[in-house]
Design a protein around this motif. Structure first.
Motif, PDB file in Angstrom:
ATOM      1  N   LEU A   1      41.627  34.819  32.514  1.00  0.00           N
ATOM      2  CA  LEU A   1      41.350  36.031  33.804  1.00  0.00           C
ATOM      3  C   LEU A   1      41.476  35.734  34.824  1.00  0.00           C
ATOM      4  N   LYS A   2      40.701  34.434  35.215  1.00  0.00           N
ATOM      5  CA  LYS A   2      41.068  34.035  36.653  1.00  0.00           C
ATOM      6  C   LYS A   2      42.388  33.710  36.984  1.00  0.00           C
ATOM      7  N   LEU A   3      43.220  32.853  36.196  1.00  0.00           N
ATOM      8  CA  LEU A   3      44.761  33.070  36.427  1.00  0.00           C
ATOM      9  C   LEU A   3      45.335  34.418  36.573  1.00  0.00           C
TER      10      LEU A   3
ATOM     11  N   ARG B   1      48.616  39.573  27.570  1.00  0.00           N
ATOM     12  CA  ARG B   1      48.823  39.277  26.006  1.00  0.00           C
ATOM     13  C   ARG B   1      48.013  38.273  25.500  1.00  0.00           C
ATOM     14  N   SER B   2      47.878  37.126  26.101  1.00  0.00           N
ATOM     15  CA  SER B   2      47.084  36.007  25.970  1.00  0.00           C
ATOM     16  C   SER B   2      45.521  36.616  25.971  1.00  0.00           C
ATOM     17  N   ILE B   3      45.218  37.092  26.899  1.00  0.00           N
ATOM     18  CA  ILE B   3      43.755  37.611  26.972  1.00  0.00           C
ATOM     19  C   ILE B   3      43.618  38.655  25.987  1.00  0.00           C
ATOM     20  N   SER B   4      44.258  39.525  25.933  1.00  0.00           N
ATOM     21  CA  SER B   4      43.977  40.569  24.885  1.00  0.00           C
ATOM     22  C   SER B   4      43.603  39.781  23.486  1.00  0.00           C
ATOM     23  N   LEU B   5      44.269  38.842  22.973  1.00  0.00           N
ATOM     24  CA  LEU B   5      43.858  38.117  22.029  1.00  0.00           C
ATOM     25  C   LEU B   5      42.524  37.600  21.713  1.00  0.00           C
ATOM     26  N   LYS B   6      41.798  37.297  22.722  1.00  0.00           N
ATOM     27  CA  LYS B   6      40.505  36.804  22.692  1.00  0.00           C
ATOM     28  C   LYS B   6      39.617  37.445  23.889  1.00  0.00           C
ATOM     29  N   LEU B   7      39.606  38.778  23.850  1.00  0.00           N
ATOM     30  CA  LEU B   7      39.032  39.410  24.905  1.00  0.00           C
ATOM     31  C   LEU B   7      37.552  39.521  24.709  1.00  0.00           C
ATOM     32  N   ASP B   8      37.037  39.358  23.402  1.00  0.00           N
ATOM     33  CA  ASP B   8      35.762  39.308  22.849  1.00  0.00           C
ATOM     34  C   ASP B   8      34.873  38.216  23.348  1.00  0.00           C
ATOM     35  N   GLU B   9      35.670  37.110  24.029  1.00  0.00           N
ATOM     36  CA  GLU B   9      35.036  35.982  24.510  1.00  0.00           C
ATOM     37  C   GLU B   9      34.701  36.224  26.045  1.00  0.00           C
ATOM     38  N   ALA B  10      35.140  37.210  26.549  1.00  0.00           N
ATOM     39  CA  ALA B  10      35.064  37.364  28.074  1.00  0.00           C
ATOM     40  C   ALA B  10      33.713  37.803  28.471  1.00  0.00           C
ATOM     41  N   SER B  11      33.403  37.961  29.597  1.00  0.00           N
ATOM     42  CA  SER B  11      32.236  38.448  30.139  1.00  0.00           C
ATOM     43  C   SER B  11      32.619  39.433  31.335  1.00  0.00           C
TER      44      SER B  11
ATOM     45  N   ASN C   1      31.741  39.723  34.360  1.00  0.00           N
ATOM     46  CA  ASN C   1      32.117  39.269  35.734  1.00  0.00           C
ATOM     47  C   ASN C   1      33.695  38.723  35.863  1.00  0.00           C
ATOM     48  N   ASP C   2      34.113  38.260  34.516  1.00  0.00           N
ATOM     49  CA  ASP C   2      35.322  38.055  34.413  1.00  0.00           C
ATOM     50  C   ASP C   2      36.339  38.989  34.579  1.00  0.00           C
ATOM     51  N   LEU C   3      36.061  40.594  34.114  1.00  0.00           N
ATOM     52  CA  LEU C   3      36.939  41.559  34.070  1.00  0.00           C
ATOM     53  C   LEU C   3      36.831  42.202  35.530  1.00  0.00           C
ATOM     54  N   LEU C   4      35.958  41.678  36.502  1.00  0.00           N
ATOM     55  CA  LEU C   4      35.941  42.266  37.764  1.00  0.00           C
ATOM     56  C   LEU C   4      37.167  41.785  38.394  1.00  0.00           C
ATOM     57  N   ILE C   5      38.399  42.469  38.063  1.00  0.00           N
ATOM     58  CA  ILE C   5      39.635  42.018  38.889  1.00  0.00           C
ATOM     59  C   ILE C   5      39.764  42.898  40.076  1.00  0.00           C
ATOM     60  N   PRO C   6      40.234  42.491  41.217  1.00  0.00           N
ATOM     61  CA  PRO C   6      40.275  43.291  42.390  1.00  0.00           C
ATOM     62  C   PRO C   6      41.635  44.168  42.070  1.00  0.00           C
ATOM     63  N   SER C   7      41.422  45.438  42.515  1.00  0.00           N
ATOM     64  CA  SER C   7      42.475  46.161  42.480  1.00  0.00           C
ATOM     65  C   SER C   7      43.649  45.852  43.324  1.00  0.00           C
ATOM     66  N   ARG C   8      44.856  46.475  42.947  1.00  0.00           N
ATOM     67  CA  ARG C   8      46.194  46.056  43.984  1.00  0.00           C
ATOM     68  C   ARG C   8      46.223  47.008  45.111  1.00  0.00           C
ATOM     69  N   SER C   9      46.839  47.024  46.143  1.00  0.00           N
ATOM     70  CA  SER C   9      46.988  47.437  47.402  1.00  0.00           C
ATOM     71  C   SER C   9      47.247  49.014  47.229  1.00  0.00           C
ATOM     72  N   THR C  10      48.081  49.391  46.281  1.00  0.00           N
ATOM     73  CA  THR C  10      48.071  50.911  45.806  1.00  0.00           C
ATOM     74  C   THR C  10      47.257  51.448  45.160  1.00  0.00           C
ATOM     75  N   GLN C  11      46.094  50.838  44.889  1.00  0.00           N
ATOM     76  CA  GLN C  11      45.178  51.473  44.099  1.00  0.00           C
ATOM     77  C   GLN C  11      43.647  51.970  45.221  1.00  0.00           C
ATOM     78  N   THR C  12      43.231  52.779  44.895  1.00  0.00           N
ATOM     79  CA  THR C  12      41.956  53.000  45.927  1.00  0.00           C
ATOM     80  C   THR C  12      40.432  52.786  45.002  1.00  0.00           C
ATOM     81  N   THR C  13      40.449  52.379  43.878  1.00  0.00           N
ATOM     82  CA  THR C  13      39.247  51.856  43.482  1.00  0.00           C
ATOM     83  C   THR C  13      38.873  50.328  43.753  1.00  0.00           C
ATOM     84  N   VAL C  14      37.582  49.941  43.664  1.00  0.00           N
ATOM     85  CA  VAL C  14      37.492  48.312  44.190  1.00  0.00           C
ATOM     86  C   VAL C  14      38.025  47.627  42.920  1.00  0.00           C
ATOM     87  N   TYR C  15      38.005  47.857  41.649  1.00  0.00           N
ATOM     88  CA  TYR C  15      38.612  46.984  40.718  1.00  0.00           C
ATOM     89  C   TYR C  15      39.594  47.719  39.848  1.00  0.00           C
TER      90      TYR C  15
END
Length: 612
Positions: free
Chosen positions: A296-298, A317-327, A329-343
């Motif tokens: 997720l950091k990558l 695809r690799s992350i979805s294989l083992k999403l149950d191991e995430a936290s 904080n790992d999912l708090l991915i900043p949104s792209r410039s075209t989006q209005t939400t924070v994440y």
């Protein structure tokens, strides 16, 4: 580090500014070799005896009546030529991992082969490479690093390929046999321990880990590193987790720590190339590779540096294989410039959808093959992802730009079986209602309707019953099912008491029948005298328990429920009387109240029967 000395003459080369002159009392210089800005004043005959190329160049210079030879694009520069010239003169030449590649390329340029002279420089350098350099872990890495400045010569001479193969072969060796390391010098220390009787035996002070080589090759440039890792993987003997650790270590070594450094114009292209290379080296199956947190950091870095779509899709695809191991904080991915939400809510929903689709497909196959065990094992991953999504919902609920539709879509992406308890979901909904006060009543009703109040714990139910942000209908449902829970608890307690009394009665009857016949002893009156008192205590205790459920409700909730209770009681009595003549159905509230009254009556009749 290994060295090789060639020749034995004491003659020397003297540096004279931009010129180098061979000093000897035997011969006079008669040819000048120019390499870049450096000139070598030498004797032609020692050079001609070792180099085919110099023979042709000197012959051409003589035809042109010139004593100067220009060597254009000479590999290794003046220092490499000096090694070759010294060898031609029979002087001492020291080869080491830092200069051996340059000397090998220079010798190839000068055509110092066995056809010209036996035991020529190319032959001797090859012996040094094969017998010393390629057998050493440390020297192989050093030589591989020096090959970059000597391309394409080092590539054509297969020095690069042989170094890579040497390194890859050593990484696949049994760690217990490793006695070297390049960066941290992690040797397997063996000491001779002398006992009192004088016997010596080796003692291992430190064991070598499987990833002993990971940090050593981090100094390689990304292009060479990629080739080394491909060779390591092609051997097929390396554990996938070690490969994942190697990629993680390399990324931590070269990727900047700050966002500004990642997106800077100076290094953005380099960072993008490095990241895409690491992604392409990731193993594709779930059983190996890095942790989900690192993946997720990558993914965050890939979004920042603008990696290509294929690289991001591979990561997803690799992350979805083992999403149950995430936290969360790992999912708090900043949104792209075209989006209005924070994440980036859409990206997380994509990850959850892919995980659930794969889990459903895998679960269907497993259930058809092995009905129970695989289902139980697979169910754990669903629960983890359900908890993960509820925690993520609580984080994005604070963002006023998160639309209700996006919030609901992510909420519904998790199946109902993944949420055995709805406390976390209730908390996320409560935060969303608090931060989005402009919602209409219909929207609040729809959102709260996605929460199953029957799956709330006692604490969550008590909080929801007093929550003024919830629609009144939701509060009523909370109170209604909480009363059902209380009534069920009372019924269960009465059933346990009744079972205990029935057991006592059966025991008494048994002793009444058996004891007089065998022992002529009859004492049933004492048991009968004591049982009414015990039963009275149980009745009082049961009555207290029935009233305890109502006492737990808060004042506001009790007022609401009292109105419902009175209405339900009256309607229940009327319906009870009318039910004797008609088959009309009863309301849930009246059924509960009547069920409680009937159970009390039946239990009292059972008690009277048990003591008669």
């Amino acid at each position: 580090m290994k060295f090789m000395k060639l020749g034995s003459k004491p003659d020397t080369f003297q540096d004279q500014g931009k010129g180098v002159r061979y000093v000897s009392s035997e011969l006079a210089t008669d040819v000048t070799v120019v390499i870049g800005e450096v000139k070598f004043y030498l004797h032609k005959f020692p050079l001609l005896s070792k180099s085919n190329r110099l023979q042709r160049l000197v012959s051409k210079a003589n035809e042109e009546d010139s004593d100067e030879i220009q060597l254009v694009d000479f590999p290794g520069g003046p220092k490499a030529f000096e090694i070759c010239a010294k060898f031609c003169y029979g002087m001492t030449v020291t080869l080491n991992p830092y200069n051996v590649v340059a000397a090998r390329c220079a010798a190839e340029y000068l055509e110092m082969t066995e056809d010209v002279d036996r035991g020529n420089l190319i032959f001797k350098i090859e012996v040094f490479l094969n017998s010393s350099v390629f057998r050493s872990w440390k020297d192989s890495i050093i030589v591989l690093q020096t090959t970059k400045s000597l391309l394409p010569w080092s590539e054509d001479l297969k020095v690069v390929g042989r170094c890579i193969d040497s390194i890859a072969s050593k990484t696949s060796m049994d760690p217990s046999t490793i006695a070297w390391s390049y960066t941290y010098n992690r040797k397997v220390a063996v000491l001779d321990k002398i006992t009192e009787v004088g016997i010596k035996f080796p003692v291992n002070l430190e064991s070598v880990p499987k990833d002993w080589w990971v940090e050593d090759i981090c100094e390689l440039e990304i292009d060479i590193y990629k080739r080394v890792m491909i060779a390591v993987k092609s051997k097929g003997r390396m554990d996938g987790s070690v490969i994942g650790e190697a990629l993680r270590t390399y990324a931590m070594r070269w990727l900047p720590d700050t966002i500004d450094a990642l997106v800077s114009e100076v290094h953005s292209r380099r960072n993008k190339s490095l990241l895409e290379t690491i992604i392409c080296l990731l193993p594709s199956d779930k059983g190996v590779t890095c942790s989900c947190s690192f993946l997720l950091k990558l993914l965050k870095v890939a979004i920042l540096v603008g990696a290509d779509d294929s690289s991001r899709e591979d990561l997803i695809r690799s992350i979805s294989l083992k999403l149950d191991e995430a936290s969360v904080n790992d999912l708090l991915i900043p949104s792209r410039s075209t989006q209005t939400t924070v994440y980036d809510v859409e990206l997380v929903k994509c990850l959850v959808d892919q995980f659930m689709a794969r889990e459903r497909s895998s679960r269907d196959k497993n259930i058809s093959a092995k009905k129970t065990n695989d289902f139980v094992l697979g169910h754990g991953s669903w629960l983890k992802v359900g908890k993960l999504v509820d925690g993520y919902l609580a984080e994005i609920a604070r963002d006023p730009n998160v639309s209700l539709s996006s919030f609901i879509e992510l909420l519904q992406s998790v199946p109902d079986s993944a949420r055995p308890i709805h406390d976390a979901l209730y908390g996320a909904i409560d935060i969303y209602l608090q931060e989005h006060s402009s919602l209409t009543k219909a929207e609040k009703k729809h959102l709260c309707g996605l929460m199953d109040v029957r799956k709330l714990t006692m604490d969550a139910s008590m909080h929801a019953a007093q929550n003024e942000r919830l629609p009144l209908r939701t509060v009523v449902r909370v109170l209604f099912f909480e009363q059902i829970r209380s009534a069920a608890g009372v019924q269960a307690l009465n059933n346990r008491n009744s079972d205990a009394l029935d057991s006592t009665r059966k025991t008494e009857e048994y002793w009444q029948k058996t004891l007089p016949e065998k022992h002529n002893v009859s004492k049933p009156s004492k048991v009968r005298d004591e049982s009414p008192q015990k039963n009275m205590k149980l009745v009082k205790k049961g009555s207290k328990n029935r009233s305890s459920g109502a006492q737990l409700l808060p004042s506001r909730s009790r007022r609401i429920f009292d109105k419902l209770f009175v209405v339900g009681k009256v309607s229940g009595n009327v319906e009870n009387r009318s039910s004797e003549t008609s088959g009309s159905s009863q309301s849930p509230t009246s059924m509960i109240i009547q069920g409680e009254i009937k159970s009390c009556g039946s239990s009292s009749r059972n008690r009277r029967y048990s003591i008669s």
